[in-house]
Write a protein that holds these residues in place. Sequence first.
Motif, PDB file in Angstrom:
ATOM      1  N   THR A  10      32.598 127.393  68.381  1.00 29.79           N
ATOM      2  CA  THR A  10      31.780 128.451  68.456  1.00 29.79           C
ATOM      3  C   THR A  10      32.749 129.978  68.070  1.00 29.79           C
ATOM      4  O   THR A  10      32.256 130.774  67.352  1.00 29.79           O
ATOM      5  N   TYR A  11      33.875 129.751  68.329  1.00 31.31           N
ATOM      6  CA  TYR A  11      34.789 130.672  68.053  1.00 31.31           C
ATOM      7  C   TYR A  11      34.894 130.758  66.507  1.00 31.31           C
ATOM      8  O   TYR A  11      34.768 132.014  66.027  1.00 31.31           O
ATOM      9  N   SER A  12      35.077 129.775  65.777  1.00 29.29           N
ATOM     10  CA  SER A  12      35.007 129.678  64.128  1.00 29.29           C
ATOM     11  C   SER A  12      34.030 130.512  63.485  1.00 29.29           C
ATOM     12  O   SER A  12      34.178 131.061  62.804  1.00 29.29           O
ATOM     13  N   GLY A  76      48.410 120.489  58.766  1.00 27.89           N
ATOM     14  CA  GLY A  76      47.791 121.132  59.584  1.00 27.89           C
ATOM     15  C   GLY A  76      47.132 120.289  60.894  1.00 27.89           C
ATOM     16  O   GLY A  76      46.510 119.245  60.230  1.00 27.89           O
ATOM     17  N   VAL A  77      47.115 120.530  61.967  1.00 28.58           N
ATOM     18  CA  VAL A  77      46.144 119.764  62.813  1.00 28.58           C
ATOM     19  C   VAL A  77      45.698 120.788  63.723  1.00 28.58           C
ATOM     20  O   VAL A  77      45.930 121.936  64.197  1.00 28.58           O
ATOM     21  N   ASP A  78      44.105 120.549  64.055  1.00 24.92           N
ATOM     22  CA  ASP A  78      43.338 121.424  64.750  1.00 24.92           C
ATOM     23  C   ASP A  78      42.353 120.500  65.300  1.00 24.92           C
ATOM     24  O   ASP A  78      41.823 119.659  64.977  1.00 24.92           O
ATOM     25  N   PHE A 122      48.941 132.166  67.329  1.00 27.02           N
ATOM     26  CA  PHE A 122      47.754 132.098  68.187  1.00 27.02           C
ATOM     27  C   PHE A 122      47.007 130.842  68.214  1.00 27.02           C
ATOM     28  O   PHE A 122      45.808 130.803  68.504  1.00 27.02           O
ATOM     29  N   GLY A 123      47.762 129.767  68.235  1.00 19.18           N
ATOM     30  CA  GLY A 123      47.074 128.310  68.240  1.00 19.18           C
ATOM     31  C   GLY A 123      47.377 127.496  69.268  1.00 19.18           C
ATOM     32  O   GLY A 123      47.712 128.065  70.405  1.00 19.18           O
ATOM     33  N   ALA A 124      47.659 126.193  69.127  1.00 15.63           N
ATOM     34  CA  ALA A 124      47.728 125.256  70.135  1.00 15.63           C
ATOM     35  C   ALA A 124      49.060 125.631  70.885  1.00 15.63           C
ATOM     36  O   ALA A 124      48.840 125.058  72.019  1.00 15.63           O
TER      37      ALA A 124
HETATM   38  C1  LIG Z   1      42.867 131.935  67.651  1.00 11.79           C
HETATM   39  S1  LIG Z   1      42.749 130.420  66.802  1.00 11.79           S
HETATM   40  C2  LIG Z   1      43.817 130.617  65.423  1.00 11.79           C
HETATM   41  C3  LIG Z   1      43.920 129.980  64.343  1.00 11.79           C
HETATM   42  C4  LIG Z   1      45.047 130.218  63.349  1.00 11.79           C
HETATM   43  N1  LIG Z   1      46.322 129.708  63.620  1.00 11.79           N
HETATM   44  C5  LIG Z   1      45.115 131.488  62.761  1.00 11.79           C
HETATM   45  O1  LIG Z   1      46.057 132.327  63.001  1.00 11.79           O
HETATM   46  O2  LIG Z   1      44.018 132.050  62.353  1.00 11.79           O
HETATM   47  C6  LIG Z   1      43.182 128.972  67.518  1.00 11.79           C
HETATM   48  C7  LIG Z   1      43.216 127.765  66.896  1.00 11.79           C
HETATM   49  O3  LIG Z   1      43.860 126.772  67.709  1.00 11.79           O
HETATM   50  C8  LIG Z   1      43.052 125.701  67.935  1.00 11.79           C
HETATM   51  N2  LIG Z   1      43.402 124.887  68.741  1.00 11.79           N
HETATM   52  C9  LIG Z   1      43.377 125.155  70.197  1.00 11.79           C
HETATM   53  N3  LIG Z   1      43.579 124.276  71.359  1.00 11.79           N
HETATM   54  C10 LIG Z   1      44.300 123.032  70.187  1.00 11.79           C
HETATM   55  C11 LIG Z   1      44.881 122.010  70.562  1.00 11.79           C
HETATM   56  N4  LIG Z   1      45.291 121.574  71.990  1.00 11.79           N
HETATM   57  N5  LIG Z   1      45.068 121.058  69.566  1.00 11.79           N
HETATM   58  C12 LIG Z   1      44.869 121.487  68.461  1.00 11.79           C
HETATM   59  N6  LIG Z   1      44.346 122.852  68.070  1.00 11.79           N
HETATM   60  C13 LIG Z   1      43.947 123.548  68.939  1.00 11.79           C
HETATM   61  C14 LIG Z   1      41.561 126.023  67.790  1.00 11.79           C
HETATM   62  O4  LIG Z   1      40.681 125.072  67.295  1.00 11.79           O
HETATM   63  C15 LIG Z   1      41.593 127.121  66.874  1.00 11.79           C
HETATM   64  O5  LIG Z   1      41.563 126.926  65.453  1.00 11.79           O
END
Ligand SMILES: C[S@@+](CC[C@H](N)C(=O)[O-])C[C@H]1O[C@@H](n2cnc3c(N)ncnc32)[C@H](O)[C@@H]1O
Length: 222
Positions: A10-12, A76-78, A122-124
């Motif tokens: 949804t965020y995406s 990359g992992v997501d 701002f990721g995992a």
């Molecule tokens: C706010 S976005 C930031 C995306 C990217 N790093 C950027 O700077 O544009 C957070 C990302 O982390 C991913 N994410 C959140 N929790 C995660 C997890 N436990 N394992 C892998 N990916 C995760 C989300 O799917 C999303 O794509």
Amino acid sequence: MTTSTVAWDTYSKQRPERRPVNAAGETTWFNWTQYPDHGPGAEVLGVQQGHRVLDLGCGKGGNLAHLATLGARAVGVDVSPAQLQAARERWSGAGLSLHRRDALEFLTAETGEDFDAVYSVFGAMWFTDPVRLLPAVRARLRTGGVLAFSQRPPVKGCYGCQASYINRGDDEDPLVVRRWDYELDDWHGLLAGFGFRDVRTKILPAPPGPRTIGTILVRAVA
Ligand SMILES: C[S@@+](CC[C@H](N)C(=O)[O-])C[C@H]1O[C@@H](n2cnc3c(N)ncnc32)[C@H](O)[C@@H]1O
């Protein structure tokens, strides 16, 4: 799909693609902050040709694609299929290795290789309990490898597990994901406690203008 996957898909859909070029006219770049054309770049990671780098929560892959242009083997992992689909479409020729997996699951997989750098923008790293994630990262970094991550600073007094809301339509409840917020000293203690050394923490100030919230940047060595 898990709740978290639905939330991040949804965020995406709400997030615009990265611009074709930045203010300096570059087609790839690294951004640690929530502001365009602001803050340090890939030099924080010290990545060299052939280094294996891992982005935890790589999203649409813009930072990872930049590291690939510097000669890194970019992984990359997501958890979000929508984020990864966007990354595959935008950076199809960049040679990225993308995995739809929870970050902790990926790091603790038995067949895993080691990395020269692990990072999260701002990721995992922000959306996983660091008590579980930090030792898993430490175990997959080569000695001397770098962990770096960025996120918003905590709201004063609100520490540990917090709720982040991802809005949907007017008639639907927002989706909720958990994030972990700490002050710089607490990050320092957590990282040192899990065996990281040369821990450096700072808050990058917001750029001049109406916005005031800076960015936490943490760097440590395995
Ligand atoms: C706010 S976005 C930031 C995306 C990217 N790093 C950027 O700077 O544009 C957070 C990302 O982390 C991913 N994410 C959140 N929790 C995660 C997890 N436990 N394992 C892998 N990916 C995760 C989300 O799917 C999303 O794509």
